[in-house]
Each structure stands twice: as structure tokens, then as C-alpha cells.
Design an enzyme around this catalytic site. Structure first.
Site, PDB file in Angstrom:
ATOM      1  N   LYS A  13       0.827  -1.218   0.000  1.00 37.59           N
ATOM      2  CA  LYS A  13       0.000   0.000   0.000  1.00 37.59           C
ATOM      3  C   LYS A  13       0.860   1.266   0.000  1.00 37.59           C
ATOM      4  O   LYS A  13       0.605   2.188  -0.768  1.00 37.59           O
ATOM      5  CB  LYS A  13      -0.949   0.034   1.229  1.00 37.59           C
ATOM      6  CG  LYS A  13      -1.936  -1.117   1.279  1.00 37.59           C
ATOM      7  CD  LYS A  13      -2.964  -0.930   2.363  1.00 37.59           C
ATOM      8  CE  LYS A  13      -2.417  -0.986   3.784  1.00 37.59           C
ATOM      9  NZ  LYS A  13      -1.820  -2.285   4.156  1.00 37.59           N
ATOM     10  N   ARG A  88      -9.598   0.899   8.705  1.00 34.72           N
ATOM     11  CA  ARG A  88      -9.177  -0.478   8.973  1.00 34.72           C
ATOM     12  C   ARG A  88     -10.254  -1.249   9.718  1.00 34.72           C
ATOM     13  O   ARG A  88     -10.060  -2.438   9.991  1.00 34.72           O
ATOM     14  CB  ARG A  88      -7.918  -0.455   9.838  1.00 34.72           C
ATOM     15  CG  ARG A  88      -6.623  -0.807   9.103  1.00 34.72           C
ATOM     16  CD  ARG A  88      -5.518  -0.629  10.095  1.00 34.72           C
ATOM     17  NE  ARG A  88      -4.315  -1.345   9.831  1.00 34.72           N
ATOM     18  CZ  ARG A  88      -3.209  -0.787   9.332  1.00 34.72           C
ATOM     19  NH1 ARG A  88      -3.208   0.469   8.954  1.00 34.72           N
ATOM     20  NH2 ARG A  88      -2.110  -1.498   9.222  1.00 34.72           N
ATOM     21  N   ARG A 122      11.425  -6.315   4.648  1.00 34.06           N
ATOM     22  CA  ARG A 122      11.172  -4.882   4.466  1.00 34.06           C
ATOM     23  C   ARG A 122      12.062  -4.046   5.383  1.00 34.06           C
ATOM     24  O   ARG A 122      12.221  -4.358   6.558  1.00 34.06           O
ATOM     25  CB  ARG A 122       9.698  -4.617   4.787  1.00 34.06           C
ATOM     26  CG  ARG A 122       9.288  -3.194   4.637  1.00 34.06           C
ATOM     27  CD  ARG A 122       7.809  -3.091   4.426  1.00 34.06           C
ATOM     28  NE  ARG A 122       7.044  -3.174   5.683  1.00 34.06           N
ATOM     29  CZ  ARG A 122       5.759  -2.900   5.741  1.00 34.06           C
ATOM     30  NH1 ARG A 122       5.080  -2.563   4.661  1.00 34.06           N
ATOM     31  NH2 ARG A 122       5.114  -2.998   6.892  1.00 34.06           N
ATOM     32  N   ARG A 151      11.118  -2.375  10.917  1.00 35.68           N
ATOM     33  CA  ARG A 151      10.082  -1.942  11.860  1.00 35.68           C
ATOM     34  C   ARG A 151       9.871  -3.028  12.910  1.00 35.68           C
ATOM     35  O   ARG A 151       9.833  -4.209  12.589  1.00 35.68           O
ATOM     36  CB  ARG A 151       8.764  -1.707  11.108  1.00 35.68           C
ATOM     37  CG  ARG A 151       8.668  -0.335  10.501  1.00 35.68           C
ATOM     38  CD  ARG A 151       7.487  -0.190   9.582  1.00 35.68           C
ATOM     39  NE  ARG A 151       6.234  -0.730  10.123  1.00 35.68           N
ATOM     40  CZ  ARG A 151       5.063  -0.627   9.503  1.00 35.68           C
ATOM     41  NH1 ARG A 151       4.968  -0.015   8.338  1.00 35.68           N
ATOM     42  NH2 ARG A 151       3.968  -1.136  10.039  1.00 35.68           N
ATOM     43  N   ARG A 162      -0.641  -9.235  13.239  1.00 34.31           N
ATOM     44  CA  ARG A 162      -1.211  -8.194  12.357  1.00 34.31           C
ATOM     45  C   ARG A 162      -2.076  -8.822  11.271  1.00 34.31           C
ATOM     46  O   ARG A 162      -3.111  -8.270  10.901  1.00 34.31           O
ATOM     47  CB  ARG A 162      -0.077  -7.368  11.727  1.00 34.31           C
ATOM     48  CG  ARG A 162       0.571  -6.430  12.725  1.00 34.31           C
ATOM     49  CD  ARG A 162       1.864  -5.853  12.196  1.00 34.31           C
ATOM     50  NE  ARG A 162       1.685  -4.968  11.077  1.00 34.31           N
ATOM     51  CZ  ARG A 162       2.636  -4.694  10.175  1.00 34.31           C
ATOM     52  NH1 ARG A 162       3.827  -5.260  10.272  1.00 34.31           N
ATOM     53  NH2 ARG A 162       2.402  -3.854   9.211  1.00 34.31           N
TER      54      ARG A 162
END
Ligand code: AMP
Length: 205
Positions: A13, A88, A122, A151, A162
């Protein structure tokens, strides 16, 4: 144009929003980035949000809604924007519908195995927010000089949580926006440029 980018964590996203914003001259509004900025600045909001973010839980709707309402009132939002990571939950989507008329909701569809791979590799630049992936980029610093980091919530255990939260809270938005005739589904596999071209084709009048 007022757009929402919907999809699981790791669907791309943030990357796609950045490309779309450049192409369509829209503002990129990422609630995750806004919360991380609040946290970095150690504001009351940031400190409240931290406990949820580090566990991979959602920050409560009222906190997010106050933050987004205030943002969307700013003059820089007048010429259109892409909402990334918001809404969300159904509560957030209903609240958004009270004050914004959306043009489209783009749903990035990506298989589960690819999401896990993408999230674990990532790396993010703390200075400019650019995202890299260890499979394409071996350096530890960004082109702007920032030192890349993983992260906290991209670590495997948190990623699993998540994804479970996404399934329970966010996936229902696909049916919600489909019923409203706003949903446009895009295959999120491939290079960012491939996916961007698919999105551009979908948004053509
Ligand atoms: P993101 O960068 O979009 O993956 O967001 C990182 C984290 O910020 C999420 O895992 C949540 O803890 C929190 N967050 C971001 N956006 C929202 C939202 N719309 N509602 C609730 N929590 C959010």
C-alpha cells in the site's frame, strides 16, 4: 480525487500510494506513518498508540478518527488524497462516510506467502520514509543518508498477529465497499511499476 488503498499489511500500500500520488498529484495520507511520527516526537497520542503498534494490535477507533478528521480539514487535503492504512475497521469506514465522499477504494490482492516474504525483508528509512526490500537492495543506508531499520512490528510474531487482526477487522471492508460499488480489485503481485500500471488502467474514465 479521494481514494482509499485497502489490503493486508505487506500488500504494498505504501509503495503504490507513493507512485500514485506522484502520477495523480494527490496527497499521501498514511495513518501508520502519522502514528510513527507522533511516536518519534513522543507526543501524548504517540505514546498512547505505541503499546498497540508494538503488539500488532489496532489503535482504538476514537484515537484514529480524531487524528484523521483533523488531518482532512487541513488545506493541503483540498486537492485530493490517497488514504493508506485507513479505514481499517467497519466503525472507521462508517465514520469516514459521514464526512467524505470517496471516488474509489483500491484493494490490493496479494497471496499470504508473498506477504510474509515481503514483510520479513522490508526495511524503512527513518528520515524520508522510503521502503526497501533486502532482496533488491543490499545497502544499509538510504539514498538520502538515513540508516535503514526493520520496523519492530515487521518481526515474525507481530506480523502473524497483524495478519490475524487484518482478517478479523479489516477484511470485512472488502464486502462493505463492494456493496457500495466503490471497490476496484487489483492484482498486487509483480513489480511496483506493474501494479501501478494496473491501478492506472482501473482508474481511467
Ligand atoms: P501501517 O504502517 O499502516 O502498517 O500501521 C502500523 C500500525 O499502526 C498498525 O499495525 C496499527 O497498530 C496502527 N494503525 C495504523 N493505521 C491504523 C488504523 N486505521 N486503525 C488502527 N490502527 C492503525
Amino acid at each position: 480525487m479521494r481514494l482509499v488503498l485497502l489490503g493486508p499489511p505487506g500488500a504494498g500500500k505504501g509503495t503504490q500510494a507513493a507512485l500514485m500520488c506522484r502520477r495523480l498529484r494527490l496527497l499521501h495520507i498514511s495513518t501508520g506513518d502519522m502514528l510513527r511520527q507522533e511516536l518519534q516526537a513522543e507526543t501524548e497520542l504517540g505514546l498512547k498508540a505505541h503499546a498497540y503498534i508494538e503488539k500488532g494490535e489496532l489503535v482504538p477507533d476514537n484515537i484514529i478518527l480524531d487524528m484523521v478528521r483533523a488531518k482532512l480539514k487541513e488545506p493541503e487535503c483540498e486537492n485530493g488524497y490517497i488514504l493508506d492504512g485507513f479505514p481499517r475497521t467497519l466503525v472507521q469506514a462508517d465514520a469516514l462516510a459521514q464526512f467524505v465522499e470517496l471516488d474509489a477504494v483500491i484493494y490490493l490482492e496479494v497471496p499470504f506467502e508473498i506477504i510474509i516474504k515481503r514483510l520479513s525483508g522490508r526495511r524503512r528509512c527513518p528520515k524520508c520514509g522510503v521502503i526497501y526490500h533486502t532482496s533488491h537492495y543490499e545497502k544499509s543506508t538510504c539514498s538520502c543518508g538515513g540508516v535503514l531499520y526493520q520496523r519492530e512490528d515487521d518481526k515474525l510474531e507481530t506480523v502473524k498477529n497483524r495478519l490475524a487482526v487484518y482478517e478479523a477487522e479489516t477484511r470485512p471492508l472488502i464486502a462493505y465497499y463492494s456493496q457500495k460499488g466503490l471497490l476496484r480489485t487489483v492484482d498486487g503481485e509483480g513489480t511496483p511499476e506493474d501494479v501501478d500500471a494496473r491501478i492506472a488502467a482501473l482508474l481511467e474514465p
